[in-house]
Enzyme design. Structure first.
Site, PDB file in Angstrom:
ATOM      1  N   CYS A  79       0.783  -1.164   0.189  1.00 43.61           N
ATOM      2  CA  CYS A  79       0.023   0.019   0.037  1.00 43.61           C
ATOM      3  C   CYS A  79       0.855   1.294   0.024  1.00 43.61           C
ATOM      4  CB  CYS A  79      -1.053   0.049   1.114  1.00 43.61           C
ATOM      5  SG  CYS A  79      -2.099   1.422   1.339  1.00 43.61           S
ATOM      6  N   CYS A  85       0.130   5.071   7.673  1.00 34.24           N
ATOM      7  CA  CYS A  85      -1.184   4.800   8.048  1.00 34.24           C
ATOM      8  C   CYS A  85      -1.234   3.944   9.340  1.00 34.24           C
ATOM      9  CB  CYS A  85      -2.031   4.242   6.979  1.00 34.24           C
ATOM     10  SG  CYS A  85      -3.534   3.536   7.455  1.00 34.24           S
ATOM     11  N   CYS A  88      -2.278  -0.812   9.006  1.00 31.85           N
ATOM     12  CA  CYS A  88      -1.546  -1.790   8.942  1.00 31.85           C
ATOM     13  C   CYS A  88       0.003  -1.376   9.433  1.00 31.85           C
ATOM     14  CB  CYS A  88      -1.324  -2.435   7.567  1.00 31.85           C
ATOM     15  SG  CYS A  88      -2.817  -2.741   6.753  1.00 31.85           S
ATOM     16  N   CYS A 182      -6.539   1.034   0.096  1.00 31.22           N
ATOM     17  CA  CYS A 182      -6.565   0.474   1.311  1.00 31.22           C
ATOM     18  C   CYS A 182      -6.913  -1.121   1.038  1.00 31.22           C
ATOM     19  CB  CYS A 182      -7.831   0.879   2.231  1.00 31.22           C
ATOM     20  SG  CYS A 182      -7.563   0.155   3.952  1.00 31.22           S
ATOM     21  N   GLN A 308     -17.166 -10.042  14.881  1.00 26.06           N
ATOM     22  CA  GLN A 308     -15.607 -10.490  14.671  1.00 26.06           C
ATOM     23  C   GLN A 308     -15.324  -9.653  13.235  1.00 26.06           C
ATOM     24  OE1 GLN A 308     -13.543 -11.274  16.778  1.00 26.06           O
ATOM     25  NE2 GLN A 308     -14.571 -12.560  18.201  1.00 26.06           N
ATOM     26  N   TYR A 337     -19.580 -12.286  27.794  1.00 26.74           N
ATOM     27  CA  TYR A 337     -19.422 -11.298  26.717  1.00 26.74           C
ATOM     28  C   TYR A 337     -19.745 -11.770  25.173  1.00 26.74           C
ATOM     29  CZ  TYR A 337     -16.047 -10.162  30.606  1.00 26.74           C
ATOM     30  OH  TYR A 337     -15.379  -9.628  31.534  1.00 26.74           O
ATOM     31  N   GLU A 358     -24.278  -9.952  28.242  1.00 23.99           N
ATOM     32  CA  GLU A 358     -23.576  -9.060  27.285  1.00 23.99           C
ATOM     33  C   GLU A 358     -24.183  -7.470  27.722  1.00 23.99           C
ATOM     34  OE1 GLU A 358     -21.504  -8.180  24.617  1.00 23.99           O
ATOM     35  OE2 GLU A 358     -22.243  -6.381  24.788  1.00 23.99           O
ATOM     36  N   ASP A 407     -15.272 -14.293  26.363  1.00 23.42           N
ATOM     37  CA  ASP A 407     -14.549 -13.846  25.022  1.00 23.42           C
ATOM     38  C   ASP A 407     -14.538 -12.071  25.399  1.00 23.42           C
ATOM     39  OD1 ASP A 407     -13.714 -12.901  22.621  1.00 23.42           O
ATOM     40  OD2 ASP A 407     -15.423 -13.478  21.638  1.00 23.42           O
ATOM     41  N   CYS A 434      -8.438 -11.388  22.931  1.00 23.89           N
ATOM     42  CA  CYS A 434      -7.755 -10.614  21.728  1.00 23.89           C
ATOM     43  C   CYS A 434      -6.378  -9.749  22.118  1.00 23.89           C
ATOM     44  CB  CYS A 434      -8.501  -9.692  20.984  1.00 23.89           C
ATOM     45  SG  CYS A 434      -9.668  -8.736  22.184  1.00 23.89           S
TER      46      CYS A 434
END
Ligand SMILES: C[S@@+](CC[C@H](N)C(=O)[O-])C[C@H]1O[C@@H](n2cnc3c(N)ncnc32)[C@H](O)[C@@H]1O
Length: 477
Positions: A79, A85, A88, A182, A308, A337, A358, A407, A434
């Site tokens: 890119c 940016c 990434c 992008c 996701q 979650y 949630e 999660d 994550c």
């Protein structure tokens, strides 16, 4: 003056060294006689000249001055915005190497923060697509456009400086990089972005500014059902009734030019916080939601609910959750979650009952609608803040869950939630994370309470970025 490496690091010192690995978050790691130095904008394998900018107890930070030898793992970035940016970070690192360093980061977090000795971290499962994998992009409008390297080098300003639509510049939350290309979502997404940008700029109305809280245009969110082809556009603005006509006209143009757009919504955000969520939503075209398919399930997704972002990888992740949980069919399962109920619905046929918990009302509404959409009647959802007393119900009609799926967001579990999970005492916990550092902290707490950490499977949901996703299994011993 260039010094040979010594453990005797001082601020301002210039050192030549070889980058050994990448720390979670993307900084390069090197050692000077065993003393750890963190450096931005480097790759493992590079020989570099650095200047020490800060010395702390146990480690130092340094700035890259010059790359002396390239890394054998470096590849050409795709890119034109790469390097500036914030989207990434590792387009210039071979994909196999990205996976290798992500695995090392999970291992390092578990050892350093969790106190685990040689935990078995499996090789990350690669993303089926390493470009165009995202189903959601959130672009920001800004009044202070970042001037690109080419413009500065050529000493020629090619676009207005006071209007931009794109992503934040890396590490600069006050500057927007005006995106021309992008590779994260789809080429259509960039074309839609261009139309919105040109139209909004042509309106003569300024982007919203977080400095003086004036202006109108705030965000553009594009969601694409990668398995259904449906597309949702969400235009987020400040509150100004006189400008509603501009948004309506923009929606009409988008609809005409991009027939794949199945719904368009307008979110009006009256708050000062820089979030792409409004307090009022106007549906301008279609149902206001899109559907996406994962495995046999269809999911309704609204503009603001969590889903996701890498659909194909989410399916792999959920398969792993089911595989690790190894359900026999008669279990009561809690899904903490739960978001829009994606995991609950995915496992619903394999268990007797699922209860999801949630925080976000829209996500719970989506989860309930998703049950209906899929003809599922053994899932229910509790709207709650899990960390509040009484949020996590310890039993359903006197029955405690056999397994808990967790999660959480990046911050991991609140310690009160960890304690409640421990008090419920399920046989199995499947933890989806994550963030390997908060995962390591929570894993340590579960392990101290008698849970053995068995399998750890990273799944690369976010190629080219620093982000890491993993699934793990804990068993009561
Ligand atoms: C990483 S997402 C997981 C969503 C879902 N499991 C999935 O796979 O799509 C985390 C979810 O936790 C929710 N959440 C965050 N803090 C919470 C809390 N204190 N209590 C309940 N839910 C919370 C967020 O709204 C979000 O939907």
């Amino acid at each position: 003056m260039t010094n040979e490496p010594t453990g005797n690091i001082k601020k301002g010192m210039e050192v030549e060294l070889k980058i050994e690995s990448l720390a979670f978050g993307g900084r390069g790691v090197a050692r000077v006689n065993g003393f750890v130095v963190f450096i931005d904008d480097v790759l493992p394998g590079q020989r570099v000249l650095i200047r020490v900018t800060r010395k702390r107890k146990g480690y130092a930070e340094a700035r890259l001055l010059q790359i002396l030898e390239p890394s054998p793992e470096e590849v050409a970035a795709k890119c034109r915005h790469f390097g500036e940016c914030g989207g990434c970070r590792f387009q210039h690192l071979d994909y196999r190497a990205q996976l290798k360093y992500k695995r090392e980061q999970v291992l390092e977090s578990l050892e350093r923060i969790g106190g685990f000795v040689n935990p078995t971290v499996l090789d990350p499962i690669p993303s089926p697509d390493i470009f165009y994998y995202r189903n959601k992009m959130e672009y920001s409008f800004g009044r202070r456009r970042w001037l690109s390297r080419e413009e500065i080098d050529a000493d020629q300003i090619i676009k207005p400086r006071d209007f931009a639509l794109g992503l934040h510049v890396r590490g600069r939350y006050d500057r927007i990089l005006d995106l021309d290309e992008c590779f994260l979502q789809s080429s259509a997404s960039v074309e839609m972005l261009s139309l919105v940008k040109e139209t909004a700029r042509g309106s003569g109305i300024q982007p919203y500014s977080t400095e003086d809280h004036t202006g109108y245009w705030r965000h553009l969110v594009i969601r694409e059902g990668k398995n259904t082809g449906e597309t949702l556009i969400n235009i987020v603005t400040a509150d100004e009734p006189r400008n509603l006509r501009l948004v309506d006209d923009l929606a009409r143009m988008l609809k005409q030019q991009f027939p794949q757009i199945t719904t368009i919504v307008h979110n009006i955000n009256r708050r000062k916080a820089e979030v792409a969520i409004g307090q009022e939503e106007r549906v301008l075209h279609g149902p206001g939601t899109i559907t996406e398919r994962i495995g046999a399930r269809r999911y309704r997704i609204s503009a603001n609910s969590f889903f996701q972002t890498n659909t194909k990888c989410a399916e792999i992740l959920y398969q792993k959750v089911a595989e690790f949980a190894d359900f026999k069919g008669d279990e009561l399962v809690y899904d903490l979650y739960a978001g829009a109920g994606t995991i609950s619905l995915y496992i619903a046929d394999s268990v007797r009952q699922v209860v999801g918990f949630e925080l976000v009302p829209d996500a719970v509404k989506d989860a309930e609608a998703n049950c209906e959409l899929n003809g599922i009647d053994n899932c229910s959802f509790v709207l709650c803040d899990l960390k509040d007393a009484g949020g996590l119900q310890h039993s359903q009609n006197g029955e405690e869950p056999d397994a808990i799926i967790i999660d959480p967001p990046r911050a991991g579990m609140h310690h009160d939630v960890v304690n409640q999970v421990i008090a419920i005492n399920p046989q199995k916990i499947v933890y989806v994370s994550c963030n390997p550092t908060t995962f390591a902290r929570d894993a340590q707490a579960l392990s101290s309470a008698g849970y053995s950490l068995q399998d750890i499977q990273p799944v690369d949901m976010f190629p080219m970025t620093v982000h890491i996703e993993l699934v793990s299994l804990f068993r009561k011993v």
